[in-house]
Design a protein around this motif. Structure first.
Motif, PDB file in Angstrom:
ATOM      1  N   LYS A   2       0.610  -0.653   0.262  1.00  0.00           N
ATOM      2  CA  LYS A   2       0.163  -0.059  -0.023  1.00  0.00           C
ATOM      3  C   LYS A   2       0.786   1.249  -0.098  1.00  0.00           C
ATOM      4  O   LYS A   2       0.395   2.326  -0.285  1.00  0.00           O
ATOM      5  CB  LYS A   2      -0.918   0.129   1.539  1.00  0.00           C
ATOM      6  CG  LYS A   2      -2.232   0.849   1.205  1.00  0.00           C
ATOM      7  CD  LYS A   2      -2.918   0.849   0.074  1.00  0.00           C
ATOM      8  CE  LYS A   2      -3.870   1.910   0.127  1.00  0.00           C
ATOM      9  NZ  LYS A   2      -4.672   1.563  -0.904  1.00  0.00           N
ATOM     10  N   LYS A   3       2.091   1.054   0.707  1.00  0.00           N
ATOM     11  CA  LYS A   3       2.878   2.401   0.701  1.00  0.00           C
ATOM     12  C   LYS A   3       3.095   2.754  -0.078  1.00  0.00           C
ATOM     13  O   LYS A   3       3.713   3.973  -0.561  1.00  0.00           O
ATOM     14  CB  LYS A   3       4.129   1.708   1.904  1.00  0.00           C
ATOM     15  CG  LYS A   3       4.934   3.078   2.651  1.00  0.00           C
ATOM     16  CD  LYS A   3       5.838   2.285   3.442  1.00  0.00           C
ATOM     17  CE  LYS A   3       6.373   3.046   4.064  1.00  0.00           C
ATOM     18  NZ  LYS A   3       6.835   2.642   5.364  1.00  0.00           N
ATOM     19  N   PHE A   6       1.389   4.119  -2.409  1.00  0.00           N
ATOM     20  CA  PHE A   6       0.966   5.933  -2.606  1.00  0.00           C
ATOM     21  C   PHE A   6       1.995   6.183  -2.845  1.00  0.00           C
ATOM     22  O   PHE A   6       1.925   7.690  -3.974  1.00  0.00           O
ATOM     23  CB  PHE A   6       1.269   5.812  -0.753  1.00  0.00           C
ATOM     24  CG  PHE A   6      -0.093   5.718  -0.390  1.00  0.00           C
ATOM     25  CD1 PHE A   6      -1.316   7.199   0.247  1.00  0.00           C
ATOM     26  CD2 PHE A   6      -0.426   4.587   0.902  1.00  0.00           C
ATOM     27  CE1 PHE A   6      -1.960   7.673   0.393  1.00  0.00           C
ATOM     28  CE2 PHE A   6      -2.245   4.635   1.272  1.00  0.00           C
ATOM     29  CZ  PHE A   6      -2.730   6.264   0.783  1.00  0.00           C
ATOM     30  N   ILE A   7       3.573   6.017  -2.747  1.00  0.00           N
ATOM     31  CA  ILE A   7       4.258   6.411  -3.163  1.00  0.00           C
ATOM     32  C   ILE A   7       4.658   6.786  -4.830  1.00  0.00           C
ATOM     33  O   ILE A   7       4.490   7.509  -5.626  1.00  0.00           O
ATOM     34  CB  ILE A   7       5.864   6.182  -2.561  1.00  0.00           C
ATOM     35  CG1 ILE A   7       6.030   5.956  -1.519  1.00  0.00           C
ATOM     36  CG2 ILE A   7       6.808   6.454  -3.843  1.00  0.00           C
ATOM     37  CD1 ILE A   7       6.670   5.128  -0.325  1.00  0.00           C
ATOM     38  N   ASN A   9       1.272   7.170  -6.985  1.00  0.00           N
ATOM     39  CA  ASN A   9       0.493   7.778  -7.031  1.00  0.00           C
ATOM     40  C   ASN A   9       0.834   9.160  -6.623  1.00  0.00           C
ATOM     41  O   ASN A   9       0.590   9.430  -7.224  1.00  0.00           O
ATOM     42  CB  ASN A   9      -0.427   7.567  -6.017  1.00  0.00           C
ATOM     43  CG  ASN A   9      -1.981   6.446  -6.489  1.00  0.00           C
ATOM     44  OD1 ASN A   9      -2.534   7.270  -7.578  1.00  0.00           O
ATOM     45  ND2 ASN A   9      -2.154   5.425  -5.761  1.00  0.00           N
ATOM     46  N   ILE A  10       1.767   9.581  -5.496  1.00  0.00           N
ATOM     47  CA  ILE A  10       2.495  10.073  -6.140  1.00  0.00           C
ATOM     48  C   ILE A  10       3.327  11.297  -7.735  1.00  0.00           C
ATOM     49  O   ILE A  10       3.532  12.057  -7.535  1.00  0.00           O
ATOM     50  CB  ILE A  10       2.907  10.870  -4.845  1.00  0.00           C
ATOM     51  CG1 ILE A  10       1.776  10.915  -3.390  1.00  0.00           C
ATOM     52  CG2 ILE A  10       3.541  12.453  -4.363  1.00  0.00           C
ATOM     53  CD1 ILE A  10       2.141  10.237  -1.873  1.00  0.00           C
ATOM     54  N   ARG A  13       2.620  11.582 -11.807  1.00  0.00           N
ATOM     55  CA  ARG A  13       2.777  12.893 -12.717  1.00  0.00           C
ATOM     56  C   ARG A  13       4.126  13.147 -13.042  1.00  0.00           C
ATOM     57  O   ARG A  13       4.452  13.999 -13.543  1.00  0.00           O
ATOM     58  CB  ARG A  13       2.298  13.715 -11.200  1.00  0.00           C
ATOM     59  CG  ARG A  13       1.271  13.816 -11.933  1.00  0.00           C
ATOM     60  CD  ARG A  13       0.228  14.872 -11.905  1.00  0.00           C
ATOM     61  NE  ARG A  13       0.487  15.564  -9.965  1.00  0.00           N
ATOM     62  CZ  ARG A  13       0.083  16.582  -9.175  1.00  0.00           C
ATOM     63  NH1 ARG A  13       0.326  17.636  -9.583  1.00  0.00           N
ATOM     64  NH2 ARG A  13      -0.163  16.753  -7.796  1.00  0.00           N
ATOM     65  N   SER A 495       3.561  20.478  -1.015  1.00  0.00           N
ATOM     66  CA  SER A 495       2.955  19.777   0.111  1.00  0.00           C
ATOM     67  C   SER A 495       2.365  19.059   0.455  1.00  0.00           C
ATOM     68  O   SER A 495       3.022  18.201   1.729  1.00  0.00           O
ATOM     69  CB  SER A 495       1.619  20.606  -0.265  1.00  0.00           C
ATOM     70  OG  SER A 495       0.676  19.959  -1.966  1.00  0.00           O
ATOM     71  N   GLU A 496       2.288  17.670  -0.430  1.00  0.00           N
ATOM     72  CA  GLU A 496       2.310  16.498  -0.696  1.00  0.00           C
ATOM     73  C   GLU A 496       3.886  15.516   0.237  1.00  0.00           C
ATOM     74  O   GLU A 496       4.368  14.783   0.583  1.00  0.00           O
ATOM     75  CB  GLU A 496       2.478  15.592  -2.475  1.00  0.00           C
ATOM     76  CG  GLU A 496       0.757  15.502  -2.370  1.00  0.00           C
ATOM     77  CD  GLU A 496       1.072  16.508  -3.762  1.00  0.00           C
ATOM     78  OE1 GLU A 496       1.959  17.843  -4.049  1.00  0.00           O
ATOM     79  OE2 GLU A 496       0.303  16.724  -4.884  1.00  0.00           O
ATOM     80  N   LEU A 499       3.760  16.460   3.837  1.00  0.00           N
ATOM     81  CA  LEU A 499       2.374  16.028   3.768  1.00  0.00           C
ATOM     82  C   LEU A 499       3.112  14.670   4.839  1.00  0.00           C
ATOM     83  O   LEU A 499       3.002  13.911   5.800  1.00  0.00           O
ATOM     84  CB  LEU A 499       1.553  15.995   3.583  1.00  0.00           C
ATOM     85  CG  LEU A 499       0.133  15.193   4.429  1.00  0.00           C
ATOM     86  CD1 LEU A 499      -0.191  16.321   5.545  1.00  0.00           C
ATOM     87  CD2 LEU A 499      -0.557  15.496   3.188  1.00  0.00           C
ATOM     88  N   LEU A 500       4.191  13.915   3.366  1.00  0.00           N
ATOM     89  CA  LEU A 500       4.378  12.635   3.466  1.00  0.00           C
ATOM     90  C   LEU A 500       5.694  12.641   4.441  1.00  0.00           C
ATOM     91  O   LEU A 500       5.955  12.029   5.642  1.00  0.00           O
ATOM     92  CB  LEU A 500       5.241  12.151   2.280  1.00  0.00           C
ATOM     93  CG  LEU A 500       4.334  11.706   1.028  1.00  0.00           C
ATOM     94  CD1 LEU A 500       5.719  10.982  -0.274  1.00  0.00           C
ATOM     95  CD2 LEU A 500       3.753  10.768   1.324  1.00  0.00           C
ATOM     96  N   HIS A 507      11.464  10.863   2.576  1.00  0.00           N
ATOM     97  CA  HIS A 507      12.872   9.987   1.842  1.00  0.00           C
ATOM     98  C   HIS A 507      13.657  10.901   0.295  1.00  0.00           C
ATOM     99  O   HIS A 507      12.893  11.308  -0.430  1.00  0.00           O
ATOM    100  CB  HIS A 507      12.253   8.599   1.088  1.00  0.00           C
ATOM    101  CG  HIS A 507      12.404   8.023   2.522  1.00  0.00           C
ATOM    102  ND1 HIS A 507      12.910   6.967   2.913  1.00  0.00           N
ATOM    103  CD2 HIS A 507      11.121   6.802   2.570  1.00  0.00           C
ATOM    104  CE1 HIS A 507      12.548   5.931   3.357  1.00  0.00           C
ATOM    105  NE2 HIS A 507      11.093   6.175   3.516  1.00  0.00           N
ATOM    106  N   GLN A 586       1.227  24.356   1.354  1.00  0.00           N
ATOM    107  CA  GLN A 586       0.156  24.619   0.929  1.00  0.00           C
ATOM    108  C   GLN A 586      -0.249  25.955   0.132  1.00  0.00           C
ATOM    109  O   GLN A 586      -1.341  25.803  -0.322  1.00  0.00           O
ATOM    110  CB  GLN A 586      -1.218  23.758   1.897  1.00  0.00           C
ATOM    111  CG  GLN A 586      -2.193  23.983   1.837  1.00  0.00           C
ATOM    112  CD  GLN A 586      -2.063  22.033   1.226  1.00  0.00           C
ATOM    113  OE1 GLN A 586      -1.029  21.441   1.263  1.00  0.00           O
ATOM    114  NE2 GLN A 586      -3.431  21.665   0.573  1.00  0.00           N
TER     115      GLN A 586
END
Lengths: 586, 245
Positions: A2-3, A6-7, A9-10, A13, A495-496, A499-500, A507, A586
């Motif tokens: 899942k981790k 997430f990475i 997904n971020i 792009r 921001s992402e 937040l992480l 990292h 943000q």
């Protein structure tokens, strides 16, 4: 998992960025690796232009062959990449007379070197590597090497590959392979051009007429004569109008006006002379020269002329004599090299940078006599290699009788020499080699390359400066590009990322991306260079007349440079990570 | 064992280059099973207090303790251990805008290395708890129905419910909430407080620092905690906190 998702997904792009980075790394790795190899090629090129002058020449006294082999082994234990030529040498004097017995050159002291070469070519037959002995070697306008199959049977003719040691020879230029019962032959010649093909077609079809466009008007003319040697076509042309342009189109063979050297109408005939594709011929000669130099490990002698003088017996002084005198002054300033290849058909070819060329220039005919220490040899000048732009083999060829020459020179073990060729000979290695050689012969004499060719050192240094500057330039450009990418990454995703970071995932993502791109590039480039070496060699041989050797050392240096670069980017990224601010982001 | 700051001062240089002091020699302690409400005007330093306690601001003076972990300046280690101690709800939310509601709720748990079974169970609890929220006379909100929706496309009120769920996902010891429940009308606010106190045992299973502008928040909290929790209110006066009497 899942981790990771997430990475991903971020970072999704950033996919385009990752792909671009990989391509960038790929290109850089290729540039660096090939760049370093280019340096080696340049050194080789420099050497070839100076008659194969060794980086270090060592003269030794009275060493038996066995000890020379021992020395060779010891030098290789110091540095594996060093190439060594060793053998015997002696000084003889030669006198050259023309066919009318006039003395052309008198008592030229020449240094004769007998080199110990292998007579083996490695060949791949039906997927198996075999060492085949060279049975005969012919070299005129074409190159022909005949190898003894030693009873080996070949099932798949198409599987034949010519190798030396572990490398493949890139054979092209209309190389033909002939497989016979006991022998395997390689024959190279230059490829036919469109003019050759037109003449062949006319011959084959026994054509009487040829359709041509004269000043864009189509007409059919009778063929009067086809001269293949002078590449001339004579057509019947009764019109009195002068022709300015001709275009020939015969079954896919098109010869435009640009391929025509001269176009004349005279006495009811139109005489068309075609240009020779000198570029093709030149390429072929350089290709042959390269094969001769690198792959035909055959008995060879190097005759080095120390000084030579033309005879002053003749009283009459004509313009030719004046020219001779001028040449004499020049020649005495030169150290000339005579390079001799011996053939199994009993002849020996001697190529000379100056001698034969000068003999030709001074009006000497094709045949003359050469006397070496009172023994006469018939020689003929072959003007095959008299093209000015040639660097590797810009020499004319003299043919001698090999057996007589060898016997009369009586070459023995009296004087030994060891020529050492290295990509770079550092002081430590040099000291080690010298120390080791001195233990064999207290009188050993050492001559380094720069003592013979003082200009080679500055040239090498200049080239090194160019290579280093270019590498630094590329490195700088990449560094700026990557810095911009890094800044973009941290401003677009602040921001992402912040937040992480808040939740403990702090990292260096850009460094991860760089490292992955770098690894992909490193692996793919390695496989391309390692397994496509033959294809790369073909291209190199075709366009640069030299070969590319995959060198793990060069490859490793390139990897280290890029790794250092990733490390620098990593430290910059650490700074960006530290500055990550959720509120600002943000 | 408490979330505590001692003699903390913090200032920054604004865009005009003028140094602004926000906190001055302030001390604050959030003990076990306490709820502390902080009131103050705009720019008083309420959010700064949360960032400071969360270890997100650099260049402060003073000392901070997260239970037995003591620090005087921030370091990467704080990022690694923060989620072990606290959950934070920011006034302007801060979410992963490209991701859906479920991912946004669960990602603190994912990065705190919680087991999959815990995450699934807790997620289900969130869906169950934040269901049938009466937003108006006609509109009912069920968090589960939005699980696959991109959070960026939701209204502020809906988004705050997601943020509350995210805050509660880790079952943290300390909850730091900036302007909590600010997007809701009184009716929804009350429903949320009921959930926080009854389902998540706010102030009894954990401790909370809640920043608010809502004068009635203290009254509501006392009502919904049913007297079971020690709730204290503070005011920001002269760059420090003073307990409201």
């Amino acid at each position: 998992m899942k981790k990771l998702s997430f990475i991903f997904n971020i970072l999704k792009r950033r996919i385009l960025n990752i792909v671009l980075l990989s391509i960038m790394f790929l290109a850089l790795l290729l540039i660096f690796t090939l760049g370093f190899s280019l340096k080696d090629l340049f050194y080789e090129y420099l050497r070839s232009g100076y008659g194969n002058v060794a980086d270090l020449q060592v003269k030794l006294n009275n060493l038996p062959q066995k000890q020379l082999l021992e020395i060779k082994k010891k030098i290789h234990s110091i540095d594996k990449s060093i190439d060594i030529l060793f053998g015997y040498e002696d000084v003889y004097s030669i006198t050259i007379t023309d066919s009318q017995d006039s003395t052309l050159a008198k008592d030229m002291p020449i240094l004769v070197k007998g080199l110990n070469f292998q007579k083996i070519i490695q060949v791949e037959l039906d997927g198996k590597r075999e060492n085949l002995e060279i049975e005969s070697f012919e070299y005129d306008d074409n190159l022909k090497i005949v190898l003894n199959l030693n009873g080996l049977k070949v099932d798949d003719k198409d599987s034949i590959k010519f190798l030396t040691y572990d490398d493949a020879i890139a054979l092209d230029f209309c190389t033909l392979t002939f497989l016979e019962k006991d022998t395997l032959s390689i024959e190279s010649k230059y490829c036919e051009d469109d003019v050759d093909r037109l003449f062949f077609k006319i011959d084959e079809k026994n054509s009487k007429f040829l359709e041509v466009y004269l000043d864009d008007k189509k007409t059919k003319l009778k063929i009067v004569e086809v001269d293949k040697l002078y590449r001339t076509l004579v057509l019947q042309y009764k019109n009195e109008l002068q022709v300015k342009k001709i275009f020939i189109n015969l079954e896919n063979i098109q010869l435009p006006n640009s391929s025509v050297a001269s176009l004349e109408s005279f006495d009811g005939e139109l005489i068309v002379s075609f240009k020779r594709d000198e570029n093709l011929e030149l390429k072929y000669k350089r290709y042959i020269a390269k094969i001769l130099r690198n792959y035909i490990n055959y008995n060879r002698f190097v005759l080095r002329v120390k000084n030579y003088a033309f005879s002053d017996e003749e009283e009459y002084r004509d313009p030719l004599e004046v020219m001779q005198e001028k040449e004499l002054v020049r020649l005495n300033e030169l150290t000339d090299f005579l390079d001799m290849v011996t053939f199994s058909n009993g002849n020996a070819a001697v190529s000379s940078s100056y001698l034969a060329y000068d003999l030709n220039n001074l009006g000497i005919l094709d045949n003359f006599t050469m006397s070496i220490d009172g023994v006469e040899f018939q020689a003929s000048i072959r003007s095959t290699f008299d093209y000015a732009p040639e660097r590797i083999y810009d020499k004319n060829i003299l043919i001698f009788n090999k057996k007589v020459l060898e016997n009369e020179l009586g070459i023995g073990d009296a004087n030994n020499f060891i020529d050492i060729y290295a990509q770079s000979l550092d002081d430590d290695t040099l000291t080690q080699i010298k120390k080791m050689l001195l233990s064999y012969d207290a009188k050993a004499k050492f001559i380094i390359q720069e003592e013979i060719i003082p200009s080679i050192g500055p040239k090498k240094r200049m080239f090194n400066i160019v290579v280093v500057s270019f590498s630094l330039f590329i490195f700088g450009i990449l560094f700026i590009a990557m810095y911009v990418v890094l800044r973009q990454f941290y401003s677009n995703f602040e921001s992402e990322l912040a937040l992480l970071k808040l939740f403990g995932l702090n990292h260096p993502f850009q460094t991860y991306i760089n490292s992955i791109s770098f690894l992909i590039s490193a692996v793919s480039i390695y496989f391309v260079l390692r397994y496509e070496e033959n294809s790369i060699n073909s291209i190199m041989m075709q366009y640069f007349f030299t070969r590319y050797d995959f060198d793990i050392k060069n490859y490793s240096i390139s990897l280290i440079i890029l790794a250092v670069y990733i490390l620098i980017i990593y430290f910059l990224e650490r700074v960006s990570m530290k500055k990550l601010n959720l509120i600002k982001g943000q | 064992m408490a979330l505590e700051c001692r003699d903390v001062s913090f200032s920054f240089v604004d865009n005009a280059g003028v140094e602004k002091q926000i906190l001055k020699n302030m001390s604050f302690k959030l003990d076990k099973n306490q709820i502390k409400l902080v009131y103050g005007h705009i720019g008083a330093g309420k959010s700064t207090l949360i960032y400071l306690l969360a270890g997100l601001l650099d260049d402060f003076e003073g000392e901070i303790d997260w239970d037995d972990y003591h620090f005087t300046n921030i370091s990467p280690k704080l990022d690694k251990i923060r989620s072990k101690y606290m959950s934070i709800n920011f006034s302007n939310f801060f979410y992963l805008k490209d991701m859906n509601v479920e991912d946004n709720i669960m990602f603190p748990a994912v990065f705190s290395k919680k087991k999959k079974s815990y995450i699934d169970e807790r997620l289900e609890m969130m869906y169950e708890t934040f269901s049938d929220i009466q937003l108006s006379d006609t509109e009912v909100f069920n968090l589960k129905n939005f699980r696959n929706k991109k959070i960026g496309t939701m209204s502020n009120g809906q988004r705050e419910i997601v943020m509350l769920a995210r805050m509660l996902m880790n079952d943290s010891k300390y909850i730091l909430a900036d302007e909590m429940l600010r997007s809701f009308n009184t009716n929804v606010k009350k429903q949320m407080l009921e959930i926080l106190f009854d389902k998540f045992h706010l102030g009894t299973a954990n401790s909370a620092l809640i920043i608010t502008h809502d004068d009635k928040m203290l009254e509501y909290m006392k009502e919904y905690s049913k007297g079971r929790v020690d709730i204290t209110a503070y005011d920001f006066i002269d760059k420090t906190l003073k307990e409201r009497v």
